[in-house]
Every structure is written in structure tokens, then in C-alpha cells.
Design a protein around this motif. Structure first.
Motif, PDB file in Angstrom:
ATOM      1  N   THR A 115      16.176   5.998  44.535  1.00  0.00           N
ATOM      2  CA  THR A 115      17.585   5.747  44.270  1.00  0.00           C
ATOM      3  C   THR A 115      17.980   6.369  42.936  1.00  0.00           C
ATOM      4  O   THR A 115      17.284   6.199  41.935  1.00  0.00           O
ATOM      5  CB  THR A 115      17.861   4.233  44.223  1.00  0.00           C
ATOM      6  OG1 THR A 115      17.457   3.657  45.454  1.00  0.00           O
ATOM      7  CG2 THR A 115      19.340   3.974  43.987  1.00  0.00           C
ATOM      8  N   ARG A 116      19.081   7.094  42.944  1.00  0.00           N
ATOM      9  CA  ARG A 116      19.526   7.749  41.721  1.00  0.00           C
ATOM     10  C   ARG A 116      20.086   6.729  40.747  1.00  0.00           C
ATOM     11  O   ARG A 116      20.711   5.748  41.137  1.00  0.00           O
ATOM     12  CB  ARG A 116      20.594   8.794  42.042  1.00  0.00           C
ATOM     13  CG  ARG A 116      20.925   9.668  40.846  1.00  0.00           C
ATOM     14  CD  ARG A 116      21.279  11.074  41.261  1.00  0.00           C
ATOM     15  NE  ARG A 116      21.401  11.914  40.069  1.00  0.00           N
ATOM     16  CZ  ARG A 116      22.523  12.526  39.690  1.00  0.00           C
ATOM     17  NH1 ARG A 116      23.612  12.390  40.412  1.00  0.00           N
ATOM     18  NH2 ARG A 116      22.535  13.273  38.621  1.00  0.00           N
ATOM     19  N   GLN A 117      19.891   7.004  39.461  1.00  0.00           N
ATOM     20  CA  GLN A 117      20.433   6.139  38.425  1.00  0.00           C
ATOM     21  C   GLN A 117      21.956   6.270  38.364  1.00  0.00           C
ATOM     22  O   GLN A 117      22.549   7.200  38.918  1.00  0.00           O
ATOM     23  CB  GLN A 117      19.844   6.505  37.064  1.00  0.00           C
ATOM     24  CG  GLN A 117      18.336   6.367  36.962  1.00  0.00           C
ATOM     25  CD  GLN A 117      17.854   6.744  35.577  1.00  0.00           C
ATOM     26  OE1 GLN A 117      18.092   6.014  34.613  1.00  0.00           O
ATOM     27  NE2 GLN A 117      17.187   7.879  35.486  1.00  0.00           N
ATOM     28  N   SER A 118      22.579   5.367  37.643  1.00  0.00           N
ATOM     29  CA  SER A 118      24.017   5.446  37.392  1.00  0.00           C
ATOM     30  C   SER A 118      24.294   4.914  35.997  1.00  0.00           C
ATOM     31  O   SER A 118      23.481   4.187  35.426  1.00  0.00           O
ATOM     32  CB  SER A 118      24.805   4.639  38.426  1.00  0.00           C
ATOM     33  OG  SER A 118      24.477   3.266  38.337  1.00  0.00           O
ATOM     34  N   VAL A 119      25.435   5.305  35.455  1.00  0.00           N
ATOM     35  CA  VAL A 119      25.863   4.784  34.159  1.00  0.00           C
ATOM     36  C   VAL A 119      27.274   4.246  34.305  1.00  0.00           C
ATOM     37  O   VAL A 119      28.041   4.697  35.162  1.00  0.00           O
ATOM     38  CB  VAL A 119      25.806   5.856  33.046  1.00  0.00           C
ATOM     39  CG1 VAL A 119      24.382   6.311  32.796  1.00  0.00           C
ATOM     40  CG2 VAL A 119      26.703   7.048  33.395  1.00  0.00           C
ATOM     41  N   THR A 165      26.110  14.361  30.723  1.00  0.00           N
ATOM     42  CA  THR A 165      25.044  14.379  31.714  1.00  0.00           C
ATOM     43  C   THR A 165      25.683  14.368  33.106  1.00  0.00           C
ATOM     44  O   THR A 165      26.881  14.071  33.263  1.00  0.00           O
ATOM     45  CB  THR A 165      24.132  13.158  31.575  1.00  0.00           C
ATOM     46  OG1 THR A 165      24.884  11.984  31.926  1.00  0.00           O
ATOM     47  CG2 THR A 165      23.598  13.033  30.152  1.00  0.00           C
ATOM     48  N   SER A 166      24.873  14.680  34.126  1.00  0.00           N
ATOM     49  CA  SER A 166      25.394  14.626  35.492  1.00  0.00           C
ATOM     50  C   SER A 166      25.887  13.230  35.840  1.00  0.00           C
ATOM     51  O   SER A 166      26.880  13.068  36.569  1.00  0.00           O
ATOM     52  CB  SER A 166      24.309  15.059  36.485  1.00  0.00           C
ATOM     53  OG  SER A 166      24.026  16.432  36.346  1.00  0.00           O
ATOM     54  N   LEU A 167      25.214  12.217  35.326  1.00  0.00           N
ATOM     55  CA  LEU A 167      25.648  10.841  35.581  1.00  0.00           C
ATOM     56  C   LEU A 167      26.993  10.566  34.922  1.00  0.00           C
ATOM     57  O   LEU A 167      27.858   9.885  35.493  1.00  0.00           O
ATOM     58  CB  LEU A 167      24.591   9.856  35.072  1.00  0.00           C
ATOM     59  CG  LEU A 167      23.203   9.948  35.722  1.00  0.00           C
ATOM     60  CD1 LEU A 167      22.247   8.973  35.062  1.00  0.00           C
ATOM     61  CD2 LEU A 167      23.280   9.689  37.223  1.00  0.00           C
ATOM     62  N   GLU A 168      27.175  11.092  33.702  1.00  0.00           N
ATOM     63  CA  GLU A 168      28.439  10.877  32.995  1.00  0.00           C
ATOM     64  C   GLU A 168      29.594  11.636  33.654  1.00  0.00           C
ATOM     65  O   GLU A 168      30.748  11.185  33.608  1.00  0.00           O
ATOM     66  CB  GLU A 168      28.289  11.298  31.535  1.00  0.00           C
ATOM     67  CG  GLU A 168      27.421  10.337  30.726  1.00  0.00           C
ATOM     68  CD  GLU A 168      27.131  10.840  29.326  1.00  0.00           C
ATOM     69  OE1 GLU A 168      27.040  10.004  28.406  1.00  0.00           O
ATOM     70  OE2 GLU A 168      26.989  12.078  29.146  1.00  0.00           O
ATOM     71  N   ILE A 206      30.650   6.624  29.414  1.00  0.00           N
ATOM     72  CA  ILE A 206      30.237   7.872  28.775  1.00  0.00           C
ATOM     73  C   ILE A 206      29.972   7.605  27.303  1.00  0.00           C
ATOM     74  O   ILE A 206      30.693   6.826  26.659  1.00  0.00           O
ATOM     75  CB  ILE A 206      31.345   8.931  28.948  1.00  0.00           C
ATOM     76  CG1 ILE A 206      31.516   9.256  30.440  1.00  0.00           C
ATOM     77  CG2 ILE A 206      31.033  10.202  28.157  1.00  0.00           C
ATOM     78  CD1 ILE A 206      32.764  10.050  30.763  1.00  0.00           C
ATOM     79  N   GLU A 246      30.109  11.874  36.767  1.00  0.00           N
ATOM     80  CA  GLU A 246      30.624  11.003  37.820  1.00  0.00           C
ATOM     81  C   GLU A 246      31.572   9.952  37.247  1.00  0.00           C
ATOM     82  O   GLU A 246      32.578   9.601  37.867  1.00  0.00           O
ATOM     83  CB  GLU A 246      29.458  10.333  38.552  1.00  0.00           C
ATOM     84  CG  GLU A 246      28.574  11.305  39.333  1.00  0.00           C
ATOM     85  CD  GLU A 246      29.356  12.118  40.336  1.00  0.00           C
ATOM     86  OE1 GLU A 246      30.115  11.517  41.134  1.00  0.00           O
ATOM     87  OE2 GLU A 246      29.244  13.362  40.315  1.00  0.00           O
ATOM     88  N   VAL A 247      31.268   9.461  36.064  1.00  0.00           N
ATOM     89  CA  VAL A 247      32.153   8.494  35.412  1.00  0.00           C
ATOM     90  C   VAL A 247      33.463   9.170  35.028  1.00  0.00           C
ATOM     91  O   VAL A 247      34.551   8.604  35.215  1.00  0.00           O
ATOM     92  CB  VAL A 247      31.476   7.883  34.160  1.00  0.00           C
ATOM     93  CG1 VAL A 247      32.428   6.917  33.451  1.00  0.00           C
ATOM     94  CG2 VAL A 247      30.194   7.175  34.545  1.00  0.00           C
TER      95      VAL A 247
END
Length: 268
Positions: A2-6, A20-23, A9, A25-26
């Protein structure tokens, strides 16, 4: 796996390339505004650097993002990696200029904006330090209006926004490229980038110009010449009268107007 999430930002991040790639998405979920600086690599007389237009566009874009972040609880505007080549054939006869074909420039802008829109971003503001990019940006806007009608795509010049402060400058009759305003802005941004001892006046009066060059100083109808036909150094105006204070005032007006417009875009 499962991919992480934040959830948020990092508050210090202003540049898209530092997310980051996660940021990312935010940022998309927050309907962030993306600011794209575009400039040029072209002659700027004997005392200003070739990247003057890119340096000014980057400075303004970052200042706008900083002010927007300061007015909200979290950053919601990010500065994209800049496009540092522009549409500059009119400067091509003078040393240092690298110009893109207008169609190439349009393709770059529409590709970047289109991919960002396809990924989920819906607001892009282009800040151009080079006036020669304006016509191509208008074409890019129309292309995107056809291909990505839901994308709010706006573009703005840098110097052209500073109507009040520029009007107060002690300018010569002919003024513009590498002249009083641009040089003042560069002095305010980083005076170490200006070779002040080499600053020289270029074309300063209409009666100095050839008939064809003089005709280009009429805004409408519009015509053009290469800048070596204005002056040997490609300068319009007298940059020797530029000051840090004038540059700070000019940049302040530009940034304030773009911050106000950006807030309206963020309300869309």
C-alpha cells in the motif's frame, strides 16, 4: 504494498520541483495554483545579463508564491520549473541570443500546461519577463482553450504591470528593452549581476530612428524590426539613470497586482 500518503505539504516548500509525489497529490486536492515563469536568453545591452527576463520572472513568481503562503494557513501556490528560452528573433543579430521558434515555444507551454491539467491541476498562471513571448502565449491560451477548456490558464508580463511606478521614472522619449525599468529591477534583485560600469544609453529619441524603426513605436498597427536597427547595443532608453529604489517600487507594484489576481484564481 500500500502506498503511503501525507495529509499536508511541508510549509517551507514553494517550488513544484521540491514537492514529493505524495505532496503533489495534496496540492491537487487543494486546487493549488501553479505559477510558470518564462523568460528568454537574449542580448540585454552591455551591462545586463542574457537571462535578465528569466531572472525577473523567477523573482516575481517566487515573491507571489511567498505572499500567498503568508496569507493562508498552508501553501497553495507553487512555482514550476521555469522556461528560460523565449521567442527572441528580434534580438538574434546581437551577441548571446538563443531564440525558440514561436511554434516550438507554444508547443512547450501547451505540453506542460496540458499534462498538468490531465494530472488534475486546474489553475496555471504564466509570468513572462520577456515581452516577445506575449503573442505566443496568446496562441497557447487559445490552443489550451480548445484542448483543455476546464483549465484556468492566465498569462501576464512583468514590467507591463507596473504602470504607476514606471510612469514616475525619468525615462527618455524612447524607452524599453534594457532601459530604465529593466535595469532598475535587476539592481533591486541582485546588483552583482549588473555590470554598471558598462551601462550605456541606446535609442533615446524618435528622431534618432530610421523611418521603419520609428513606425514600430506605434502600438497599433503593430510592426517590428530587429533591435540592432534601433541602436548598436540593442538598448531602448538610458539605463544609467536606473536605481535600486525605483526597481523595488516597480517590483512591488507588479507583485501586488499578481498576488491580487492569484487570489481571484484560487477562488475559482
Amino acid at each position: 504494498m500500500t502506498r503511503q500518503s501525507v495529509a499536508e505539504i511541508r510549509p517551507q516548500v514553494r517550488k513544484y520541483g521540491e514537492l514529493t509525489s505524495l505532496e503533489v497529490e495534496v496540492a491537487k486536492a487543494n486546487d493549488a495554483l501553479l505559477i510558470l515563469p518564462v523568460g528568454a536568453c537574449e542580448q540585454h545591452g552591455d551591462g545586463l545579463p542574457l537571462s535578465t527576463d528569466s531572472i525577473r520572472a523567477d523573482h516575481v513568481a517566487m515573491a507571489v508564491a511567498e505572499e500567498l503562503a503568508g496569507s493562508t494557513e498552508s501553501p497553495n501556490a507553487f512555482v514550476l520549473p521555469s522556461i528560460d528560452y523565449g521567442v527572441s528573433p528580434h534580438h538574434g543579430n546581437l551577441p548571446g541570443t538563443i531564440s525558440l521558434d514561436p511554434r516550438t515555444f507554444v508547443d512547450i507551454v501547451t505540453t506542460v500546461a496540458g499534462q498538468l491539467c490531465d494530472s488534475g491541476f486546474t489553475r496555471i498562471l504564466v509570468v513572462t519577463g520577456h515581452g516577445g513571448n506575449i503573442a505566443a502565449l496568446g496562441v497557447a491560451q487559445q490552443v489550451l482553450l480548445s484542448s483543455h477548456p476546464d483549465l484556468a490558464f492566465a498569462y501576464s508580463p512583468v514590467s507591463g504591470l507596473a504602470t504607476e511606478t514606471t510612469a514616475q521614472l525619468p525615462r527618455t522619449e524612447v524607452s524599453g528593452h534594457s532601459g530604465e525599468s529593466e535595469t532598475s529591477q535587476m539592481l533591486a534583485i541582485d546588483d552583482s549581476l549588473v555590470d554598471s560600469s558598462r551601462l550605456t544609453a541606446g535609442a533615446t529619441a524618435l528622431d534618432e530612428l530610421s523611418p521603419r524603426a520609428r513606425l514600430t513605436r506605434t502600438k497599433s498597427p503593430s510592426s517590428a524590426v530587429t533591435f540592432d536597427r534601433y541602436a548598436d547595443n540593442g538598448v531602448l532608453g538610458d539605463p544609467r539613470t536606473a536605481t535600486v529604489t525605483a526597481g523595488e517600487n516597480i517590483l512591488g507594484e507588479i507583485i501586488a497586482k499578481l498576488v491580487s489576481y492569484s487570489k481571484e484564481m484560487l477562488r475559482l
